[in-house]
Design a protein around this motif. Structure first.
Motif, mmCIF file in Angstrom:
data_model
loop_
_atom_site.group_PDB
_atom_site.id
_atom_site.type_symbol
_atom_site.label_atom_id
_atom_site.label_comp_id
_atom_site.label_asym_id
_atom_site.label_seq_id
_atom_site.Cartn_x
_atom_site.Cartn_y
_atom_site.Cartn_z
ATOM 1 N N ILE A 93 -83.827 5.382 -57.277
ATOM 2 C CA ILE A 93 -83.202 5.615 -55.974
ATOM 3 C C ILE A 93 -81.738 5.193 -56.027
ATOM 4 O O ILE A 93 -81.389 4.235 -56.725
ATOM 5 C CB ILE A 93 -83.972 4.860 -54.861
ATOM 6 N N GLY A 94 -80.894 5.915 -55.297
ATOM 7 C CA GLY A 94 -79.477 5.567 -55.200
ATOM 8 C C GLY A 94 -79.320 4.252 -54.465
ATOM 9 O O GLY A 94 -80.005 3.987 -53.469
ATOM 10 N N TYR A 99 -77.852 3.464 -59.520
ATOM 11 C CA TYR A 99 -79.264 3.773 -59.297
ATOM 12 C C TYR A 99 -80.091 2.596 -59.775
ATOM 13 O O TYR A 99 -79.702 1.899 -60.721
ATOM 14 C CB TYR A 99 -79.675 5.036 -60.070
ATOM 15 N N ILE A 100 -81.202 2.364 -59.088
ATOM 16 C CA ILE A 100 -82.122 1.309 -59.514
ATOM 17 C C ILE A 100 -83.517 1.907 -59.658
ATOM 18 O O ILE A 100 -83.859 2.882 -58.994
ATOM 19 C CB ILE A 100 -82.134 0.107 -58.536
ATOM 20 N N ALA A 101 -84.286 1.311 -60.525
ATOM 21 C CA ALA A 101 -85.672 1.728 -60.729
ATOM 22 C C ALA A 101 -86.578 0.765 -59.973
ATOM 23 O O ALA A 101 -86.302 -0.428 -59.880
ATOM 24 C CB ALA A 101 -86.009 1.707 -62.213
ATOM 25 N N TYR A 102 -87.657 1.320 -59.420
ATOM 26 C CA TYR A 102 -88.659 0.484 -58.772
ATOM 27 C C TYR A 102 -90.037 1.091 -59.018
ATOM 28 O O TYR A 102 -90.149 2.231 -59.460
ATOM 29 C CB TYR A 102 -88.381 0.307 -57.278
ATOM 30 N N SER A 103 -91.048 0.295 -58.748
ATOM 31 C CA SER A 103 -92.422 0.748 -58.923
ATOM 32 C C SER A 103 -93.105 0.815 -57.564
ATOM 33 O O SER A 103 -92.865 -0.034 -56.702
ATOM 34 C CB SER A 103 -93.185 -0.218 -59.823
ATOM 35 N N THR A 104 -93.957 1.808 -57.387
ATOM 36 C CA THR A 104 -94.713 1.917 -56.141
ATOM 37 C C THR A 104 -95.931 0.986 -56.142
ATOM 38 O O THR A 104 -96.543 0.781 -55.107
ATOM 39 C CB THR A 104 -95.193 3.371 -55.929
ATOM 40 N N CYS A 139 -64.138 8.080 -57.844
ATOM 41 C CA CYS A 139 -64.715 9.347 -57.364
ATOM 42 C C CYS A 139 -65.543 10.066 -58.423
ATOM 43 O O CYS A 139 -65.827 11.251 -58.280
ATOM 44 C CB CYS A 139 -63.640 10.273 -56.798
ATOM 45 N N ALA A 140 -65.903 9.373 -59.484
ATOM 46 C CA ALA A 140 -66.764 9.980 -60.505
ATOM 47 C C ALA A 140 -68.176 10.116 -59.941
ATOM 48 O O ALA A 140 -68.660 9.243 -59.226
ATOM 49 C CB ALA A 140 -66.788 9.123 -61.758
ATOM 50 N N ILE A 141 -68.824 11.204 -60.273
ATOM 51 C CA ILE A 141 -70.190 11.421 -59.828
ATOM 52 C C ILE A 141 -71.119 10.665 -60.766
ATOM 53 O O ILE A 141 -71.047 10.812 -61.979
ATOM 54 C CB ILE A 141 -70.532 12.919 -59.826
ATOM 55 N N VAL A 142 -71.964 9.834 -60.182
ATOM 56 C CA VAL A 142 -72.937 9.078 -60.968
ATOM 57 C C VAL A 142 -74.220 9.904 -60.989
ATOM 58 O O VAL A 142 -74.881 10.040 -59.960
ATOM 59 C CB VAL A 142 -73.201 7.689 -60.344
ATOM 60 N N PRO A 143 -74.557 10.516 -62.138
ATOM 61 C CA PRO A 143 -75.758 11.355 -62.179
ATOM 62 C C PRO A 143 -77.023 10.510 -62.038
ATOM 63 O O PRO A 143 -77.076 9.375 -62.500
ATOM 64 C CB PRO A 143 -75.688 12.022 -63.552
ATOM 65 N N GLU A 144 -78.025 11.089 -61.396
ATOM 66 C CA GLU A 144 -79.284 10.375 -61.232
ATOM 67 C C GLU A 144 -79.984 10.273 -62.583
ATOM 68 O O GLU A 144 -80.251 11.291 -63.228
ATOM 69 C CB GLU A 144 -80.182 11.097 -60.233
ATOM 70 N N PRO A 145 -80.277 9.065 -63.016
ATOM 71 C CA PRO A 145 -80.920 8.907 -64.328
ATOM 72 C C PRO A 145 -82.425 9.135 -64.250
ATOM 73 O O PRO A 145 -83.010 9.196 -63.171
ATOM 74 C CB PRO A 145 -80.609 7.444 -64.668
ATOM 75 N N ILE A 196 -84.636 2.258 -66.146
ATOM 76 C CA ILE A 196 -83.764 3.428 -66.107
ATOM 77 C C ILE A 196 -83.385 3.771 -67.533
ATOM 78 O O ILE A 196 -83.051 2.905 -68.332
ATOM 79 C CB ILE A 196 -82.513 3.150 -65.257
ATOM 80 N N THR A 197 -83.455 5.078 -67.854
ATOM 81 C CA THR A 197 -82.987 5.540 -69.152
ATOM 82 C C THR A 197 -81.646 6.217 -68.953
ATOM 83 O O THR A 197 -81.309 6.636 -67.859
ATOM 84 C CB THR A 197 -83.999 6.524 -69.786
ATOM 85 N N GLY A 198 -80.878 6.333 -70.000
ATOM 86 C CA GLY A 198 -79.533 6.898 -69.914
ATOM 87 C C GLY A 198 -79.487 8.390 -69.700
ATOM 88 O O GLY A 198 -78.446 8.939 -69.444
ATOM 89 N N THR A 199 -80.618 9.072 -69.785
ATOM 90 C CA THR A 199 -80.643 10.514 -69.659
ATOM 91 C C THR A 199 -80.899 10.901 -68.217
ATOM 92 O O THR A 199 -81.775 10.338 -67.578
ATOM 93 C CB THR A 199 -81.767 11.100 -70.548
ATOM 94 N N SER A 200 -80.130 11.856 -67.702
ATOM 95 C CA SER A 200 -80.341 12.295 -66.329
ATOM 96 C C SER A 200 -81.603 13.119 -66.234
ATOM 97 O O SER A 200 -82.082 13.664 -67.217
ATOM 98 C CB SER A 200 -79.140 13.102 -65.829
#
Length: 162
Positions: free
Chosen positions: A86-87, A99-104, A136-142, A153-157
């Motif tokens: 999630i952003g 972006y951060i990773a979380y678990s449900t 103003c760089a776009i941070v792609p969702e990983p 989070i992995t480095g690949t979008s």
């Protein structure tokens, strides 16, 4: 032909009048600044009081961030399907700061998403209030993966993974 010229003249006058309407009352004034600048060198007491006032009026972003990260914890999961990305935060030019990773697993996802949305809105308001700028760089969702029972989070979008 004469009526057409007269009609065009009336339309031109009306259009010119509409363009000047916003300035008819005199000079246009710049909006008030979001923050009243107080020079701490010339008036340290007033600058300190103003900072304290602003801190009371605006949410504590550090506390909000710590609360969210505490809620996420180690992002432990049994399966990669429990992992989400999630952003988080807000860049002054727009979009998430990161972006951060979380678990449900073991987390009320709705409450977490609401807290993150509140944090993101507060971060955006803070950026506007302080007049911050960014690259103003776009941070792609990983993409996210399960590593050692934790969502990472992995480095690949996501677009590259699919």
């Amino acid at each position: 032909m004469r009526k057409l010229n007269w009609l065009m003249a009336v339309i031109a006058v009306a259009l010119l009048g509409a363009c000047q309407q916003g300035q008819a009352g005199g000079e246009r004034l710049a909006p008030e600044p979001l923050i009243e600048p107080i020079d701490p060198v010339t008036n340290p007491r007033a600058a300190l009081k103003e900072r304290e006032r602003q801190m009371r009026e605006h949410p504590d972003l550090q506390k909000m961030r710590a609360d969210i990260l505490s809620m996420i914890g180690q992002a432990e999961a049994d399966d990669v399907q429990q992992c989400r990305v999630i952003g988080f935060g807000h860049k002054p030019c727009g979009g998430p700061a990161e972006y951060i990773a979380y678990s449900t697993k073991g987390v009320n996802e709705t409450v977490l998403q609401q807290k993150i949305a509140s944090y993101n809105k507060a971060a955006e308001a803070e950026n506007i209030r302080l007049g911050r700028m960014s690259d103003c760089a776009i941070v792609p969702e990983p993409a996210v993966s399960l590593v050692g029972g934790q969502c990472k989070i992995t480095g690949t979008s996501k677009q590259e993974v699919m």
